[in-house]
Write a protein that holds these residues in place. Structure first.
Motif, PDB file in Angstrom:
ATOM      1  N   ASP A 175       0.836  -1.193   0.000  1.00 38.73           N
ATOM      2  CA  ASP A 175       0.000   0.000   0.000  1.00 38.73           C
ATOM      3  C   ASP A 175       0.878   1.252   0.000  1.00 38.73           C
ATOM      4  O   ASP A 175       1.789   1.378   0.830  1.00 38.73           O
ATOM      5  CB  ASP A 175      -0.909  -0.002   1.232  1.00 38.73           C
ATOM      6  N   VAL A 176       0.626   2.144  -0.928  1.00 37.35           N
ATOM      7  CA  VAL A 176       1.465   3.345  -1.077  1.00 37.35           C
ATOM      8  C   VAL A 176       1.438   4.191   0.187  1.00 37.35           C
ATOM      9  O   VAL A 176       2.486   4.661   0.671  1.00 37.35           O
ATOM     10  CB  VAL A 176       1.023   4.171  -2.295  1.00 37.35           C
ATOM     11  N   ASN A 177       0.240   4.402   0.743  1.00 36.46           N
ATOM     12  CA  ASN A 177       0.128   5.248   1.939  1.00 36.46           C
ATOM     13  C   ASN A 177       0.862   4.633   3.128  1.00 36.46           C
ATOM     14  O   ASN A 177       1.499   5.346   3.914  1.00 36.46           O
ATOM     15  CB  ASN A 177      -1.349   5.471   2.290  1.00 36.46           C
ATOM     16  N   MET A 178       0.757   3.312   3.249  1.00 37.94           N
ATOM     17  CA  MET A 178       1.471   2.635   4.332  1.00 37.94           C
ATOM     18  C   MET A 178       2.979   2.779   4.159  1.00 37.94           C
ATOM     19  O   MET A 178       3.712   3.030   5.124  1.00 37.94           O
ATOM     20  CB  MET A 178       1.081   1.161   4.358  1.00 37.94           C
ATOM     21  N   ALA A 179       3.445   2.613   2.922  1.00 35.80           N
ATOM     22  CA  ALA A 179       4.878   2.745   2.655  1.00 35.80           C
ATOM     23  C   ALA A 179       5.363   4.163   2.960  1.00 35.80           C
ATOM     24  O   ALA A 179       6.445   4.348   3.538  1.00 35.80           O
ATOM     25  CB  ALA A 179       5.172   2.385   1.203  1.00 35.80           C
ATOM     26  N   LEU A 180       4.566   5.163   2.589  1.00 35.39           N
ATOM     27  CA  LEU A 180       4.945   6.551   2.859  1.00 35.39           C
ATOM     28  C   LEU A 180       5.004   6.814   4.367  1.00 35.39           C
ATOM     29  O   LEU A 180       5.927   7.478   4.858  1.00 35.39           O
ATOM     30  CB  LEU A 180       3.966   7.511   2.196  1.00 35.39           C
ATOM     31  N   GLU A 181       4.013   6.303   5.084  1.00 29.78           N
ATOM     32  CA  GLU A 181       3.997   6.495   6.534  1.00 29.78           C
ATOM     33  C   GLU A 181       5.217   5.856   7.180  1.00 29.78           C
ATOM     34  O   GLU A 181       5.875   6.450   8.049  1.00 29.78           O
ATOM     35  CB  GLU A 181       2.718   5.898   7.111  1.00 29.78           C
ATOM     36  N   LEU A 182       5.555   4.643   6.768  1.00 34.22           N
ATOM     37  CA  LEU A 182       6.725   3.959   7.310  1.00 34.22           C
ATOM     38  C   LEU A 182       8.018   4.679   6.940  1.00 34.22           C
ATOM     39  O   LEU A 182       8.939   4.792   7.754  1.00 34.22           O
ATOM     40  CB  LEU A 182       6.762   2.518   6.797  1.00 34.22           C
ATOM     41  N   ALA A 183       8.079   5.165   5.698  1.00 36.46           N
ATOM     42  CA  ALA A 183       9.294   5.837   5.238  1.00 36.46           C
ATOM     43  C   ALA A 183       9.554   7.111   6.035  1.00 36.46           C
ATOM     44  O   ALA A 183      10.683   7.360   6.482  1.00 36.46           O
ATOM     45  CB  ALA A 183       9.180   6.144   3.746  1.00 36.46           C
ATOM     46  N   PHE A 184       8.520   7.925   6.223  1.00 30.44           N
ATOM     47  CA  PHE A 184       8.712   9.185   6.952  1.00 30.44           C
ATOM     48  C   PHE A 184       8.896   8.955   8.444  1.00 30.44           C
ATOM     49  O   PHE A 184       9.457   9.802   9.137  1.00 30.44           O
ATOM     50  CB  PHE A 184       7.514  10.113   6.717  1.00 30.44           C
ATOM     51  N   LYS A 185       8.461   7.802   8.931  1.00 31.64           N
ATOM     52  CA  LYS A 185       8.628   7.501  10.353  1.00 31.64           C
ATOM     53  C   LYS A 185       9.987   6.887  10.649  1.00 31.64           C
ATOM     54  O   LYS A 185      10.589   7.176  11.696  1.00 31.64           O
ATOM     55  CB  LYS A 185       7.514   6.547  10.800  1.00 31.64           C
ATOM     56  N   ASN A 186      10.482   6.066   9.725  1.00 29.18           N
ATOM     57  CA  ASN A 186      11.664   5.260  10.031  1.00 29.18           C
ATOM     58  C   ASN A 186      12.932   5.686   9.311  1.00 29.18           C
ATOM     59  O   ASN A 186      14.026   5.380   9.785  1.00 29.18           O
ATOM     60  CB  ASN A 186      11.390   3.786   9.687  1.00 29.18           C
ATOM     61  N   HIS A 187      12.812   6.332   8.165  1.00 29.50           N
ATOM     62  CA  HIS A 187      14.008   6.647   7.378  1.00 29.50           C
ATOM     63  C   HIS A 187      14.841   7.710   8.081  1.00 29.50           C
ATOM     64  O   HIS A 187      14.314   8.548   8.835  1.00 29.50           O
ATOM     65  CB  HIS A 187      13.602   7.116   5.977  1.00 29.50           C
ATOM     66  N   LEU A 188      16.122   7.691   7.817  1.00 30.96           N
ATOM     67  CA  LEU A 188      17.017   8.652   8.479  1.00 30.96           C
ATOM     68  C   LEU A 188      16.920  10.057   7.897  1.00 30.96           C
ATOM     69  O   LEU A 188      17.532  10.989   8.421  1.00 30.96           O
ATOM     70  CB  LEU A 188      18.458   8.153   8.434  1.00 30.96           C
ATOM     71  N   LEU A 189      16.148  10.230   6.815  1.00 28.02           N
ATOM     72  CA  LEU A 189      16.040  11.548   6.182  1.00 28.02           C
ATOM     73  C   LEU A 189      15.576  12.599   7.179  1.00 28.02           C
ATOM     74  O   LEU A 189      16.158  13.688   7.270  1.00 28.02           O
ATOM     75  CB  LEU A 189      15.074  11.472   4.996  1.00 28.02           C
ATOM     76  N   LEU A 190      14.512  12.290   7.940  1.00 29.13           N
ATOM     77  CA  LEU A 190      13.974  13.278   8.882  1.00 29.13           C
ATOM     78  C   LEU A 190      14.968  13.572   9.997  1.00 29.13           C
ATOM     79  O   LEU A 190      15.078  14.714  10.455  1.00 29.13           O
ATOM     80  CB  LEU A 190      12.657  12.775   9.468  1.00 29.13           C
TER      81      LEU A 190
END
Length: 476
Positions: A272-287
Motif C-alpha cells: 500500500d502506497v500510503n502505508m509505505a509513505l507512513e513507514l518511510a517518513f517515520k523510520n528513514h534517516l532523512l527526517l
C-alpha cells in the motif's frame, strides 16, 4: 558430460542464501558494521564526558640550577646569584561539566614541595587539603547544551545509516545474483542452440542432396552454427566474469563454482502506497538528518549571536591550605583560601565582522529549512514511484513467465515443422530468437522485482514479508 550433470556437481545457491552470505561475509557489510561501531564509540565518549571525571596531575621532579637576578639590600644593587632548587607537585581533581549552564564544577586537592640548595638552603611544603571551585561563562555560548541535543541524534542517525547501508548491500547482492543467473541462462541457451544448429545443419546437408531445400537455406544453417559457436564463447566469458564478481562480493574463493537457483515464485502481495509513505517518513534517516542540519544551523546562529555580546567568565573557589617546613605540619590547622575572579571581553570595534557572521548564519539556516522541504517532496515522490513500480512489476513477472512458456512451445512446434519440411529456416530463426528473448525477459523481470522490493525495504526500514521493522532484527 551433459550440462545438467555438470550443474549437479556444483553447489547450488538460492537468492536467500546469497543475501544471507552478503550480510555476514561481504566486505561491504564488514565496512558498514565497523563504521557503525566507530559511531557507537564516539557516542559512548560523549556520554562519558557528561559523567564526573577524576584526574591526577603530577610533576614529580623539576630540578633547576641557574643564575638569577636578585636585589642586594646591603649594596642596594641588582646582582646575579646562583640558585638551585628541586620542585615536586601533585594534584588530584574531580570535575563535572554542567550541561544546563555550560560551566564546570570541581573538587581538588594538591601538594607541593620546594627545596633550595646552596648557602641558604631550605625546604617547605604547601598543601591544599580540599578546594571546591566553579568556572562559569556568563551570557556566553553553551556548547554542552547543544551537544546534549545533537550527539544522541547523531547516534540514532548512525543506527539508521547502518541499517540503510545493509539494505543497500542486499540490492547489490540481488543485482550480482541475477547477473550470474542471466549469464548461466545464456550459456545454457547457447549450448543448446549450438547442438541444435549443428544437428539441423547436418540434416540440411542431407536434404540439400535430394534438393529438398535451397542452397541459400543450407548456407543460413551453416551460418547459424558459426553464430552459435561465437555466442557460446561470449556467454562463457560473461559467466566467468559474473561468477568472479559474485564470489569476490560474497568472500568466496574466486575459483569456486556456484550454480544459482531462481526463486520459485514472487510473493503474493502488494504494498500500500500510503502505508509505505507512513513507514518511510517515520523510520528513514532523512527526517533525522534534517533535524540535525536544522539544529546545527540553530547552533551556529546562537554562537554568532552570543559572540556579538560581551563575554564574561566567573571563577569562584574556596579551599583550605597550609604551608610548613615539614610534611606533617603542612596538613595541620589549614587556613581559608578564597578566590573570586570575573573576566570580561567587550567588543568595541570589529568593522561589522560579528554582525556579518550572525547574518550569514541566519541566511544559512533559512536555506537549510527550505532545502529540507524540497527533500521531503522528492523523497515522497521517490517512495511512491518505487512502490507503484513494484506493484506493477509483479504482473510483469507473470506476463513474462507466460510469454516464456508460449515462446518455448512455439519454438518446439516450429522445430518439428522444420524437420518435416513445413517451415523455413527464417521461421525457425525467428521462433528461436523469440524463445531466447522471452527467457531473458523473464529473468530480467524477476531481477527488477527483487531490486524494487529491497529498495522499498531500504526506504521504509520495514520487511513487508515478515511484517516487522528492520530495527527489531538488530541488536544495537
Amino acid at each position: 558430460m551433459s550440462l545438467i550433470s555438470v550443474q549437479a556437481q556444483k553447489q547450488n545457491l538460492t537468492l536467500n542464501q546469497v543475501l544471507d552470505r552478503a550480510q555476514s561475509n561481504s566486505l561491504d557489510a564488514f565496512l558498514q558494521k565497523n563504521t557503525y561501531l566507530a559511531s557507537r564509540w564516539e557516542y559512548k565518549a560523549y556520554v562519558a564526558d557528561g559523567l564526573p571525571s577524576l584526574s591526577l596531575t603530577m610533576n614529580p621532579f623539576n630540578y633547576n640550577r641557574s643564575f638569577t637576578e636578585r636585589y642586594n639590600s646591603v649594596t642596594e644593587l641588582d646582582e646575579y646569584k646562583e640558585q638551585q632548587s628541586l620542585y615536586s607537585y601533585a594534584n588530584m581533581t574531580l570535575s563535572q561539566n554542567i550541561k544546563l549552564t555550560g560551566g564546570t564544577i570541581y573538587i581538588d586537592s594538591d601538594l607541593g614541595r620546594l627545596e633550595s640548595f646552596g648557602a641558604s638552603s631550605s625546604k617547605s611544603y604547601s598543601s591544599t587539603f580540599v578546594r571546591v571551585g566553579l568556572s562559569q561563562p556568563l551570557f556566553g555560548f553553551n556548547e554542552f547544551k547543544w551537544e546534549s541535543k545533537l550527539e544522541p541524534l547523531k547516534f540514532e542517525i548512525a543506527k539508521k545509516e547502518y541499517l540503510l547501508n545493509l539494505q543497500n548491500v542486499n540490492v547489490t547482492a540481488v543485482g550480482l545474483f541475477f547477473d550470474q543467473v542471466l549469464a548461466q541462462l545464456n550459456v545454457e541457451m547457447d549450448s543448446s542452440n549450438q547442438v541444435n544448429a549443428f544437428a539441423l545443419y547436418e540434416m540440411g546437408k542431407k536434404r540439400f542432396k535430394i534438393a529438398a531445400i535451397r542452397q541459400n537455406d543450407l548456407l543460413n544453417l551453416e551460418l547459424n552454427v558459426l553464430k552459435a559457436k561465437t555466442s557460446l564463447a561470449k556467454s562463457l566469458k560473461e559467466l566467468q566474469q559474473t561468477k568472479f564478481d559474485l564470489n569476490v562480493f560474497l568472500d568466496y574463493n574466486e575459483n569456486e563454482s556456484k550454480y544459482l537457483v531462481l526463486p520459485d515464485a514472487v510473493p503474493e502481495f502488494i504494498i500500500d502506497v500510503n502505508m509505505a509513505l507512513e513507514l518511510a517518513f517515520k523510520n528513514h534517516l532523512l527526517l533525522l538528518e534534517e533535524q540535525q542540519n536544522i539544529w546545527e544551523a540553530d547552533m551556529e546562529v546562537d554562537e554568532a549571536k552570543k559572540a556579538r555580546r560581551f563575554q564574561a567568565d566567573l571563577v569562584v573557589s574556596y579551599g583550605l591550605n597550609q604551608e610548613s617546613e615539614t610534611f606533617k605540619n603542612a596538613y595541620q590547622d589549614p587556613i581559608n583560601q578564597q578566590k573570586v575572579q570575573l573576566s570580561l571581553e567587550i567588543p568595541l570595534l570589529d568593522w561589522g565582522k560579528r554582525k556579518g557572521t550572525y547574518k550569514m548564519a541566519q541566511s544559512d539556516r533559512e536555506v537549510i529549512r527550505l532545502s529540507s522541504k524540497q527533500k521531503r517532496i522528492d523523497f515522497k515522490q521517490d517512495v511512491s514511484r518505487k512502490v507503484i513500480d513494484f506493484n506493477l512489476q509483479r504482473e510483469l513477472v507473470y506476463n513474462a513467465q507466460r510469454a516464456d512458456e508460449i515462446a518455448g512451445k512455439s519454438y518446439r512446434v516450429t522445430l518439428e515443422l522444420f524437420k518435416e519440411g513445413k517451415a523455413s529456416v527464417l521461421q525457425l530463426d525467428d521462433a528461436l530468437n523469440k524463445h531466447d528473448e522471452s527467457r531473458v525477459q523473464y529473468i530480467t523481470s524477476l531481477k527488477n522485482y527483487w531490486e524494487y522490493y529491497y529498495t522499498i525495504q531500504m526506504l521504509t526500514f520495514y520487511d513487508f514479508r515478515s511484517g516487522k521493522l528492520l530495527e527489531a532484527e538488530f541488536n544495537f
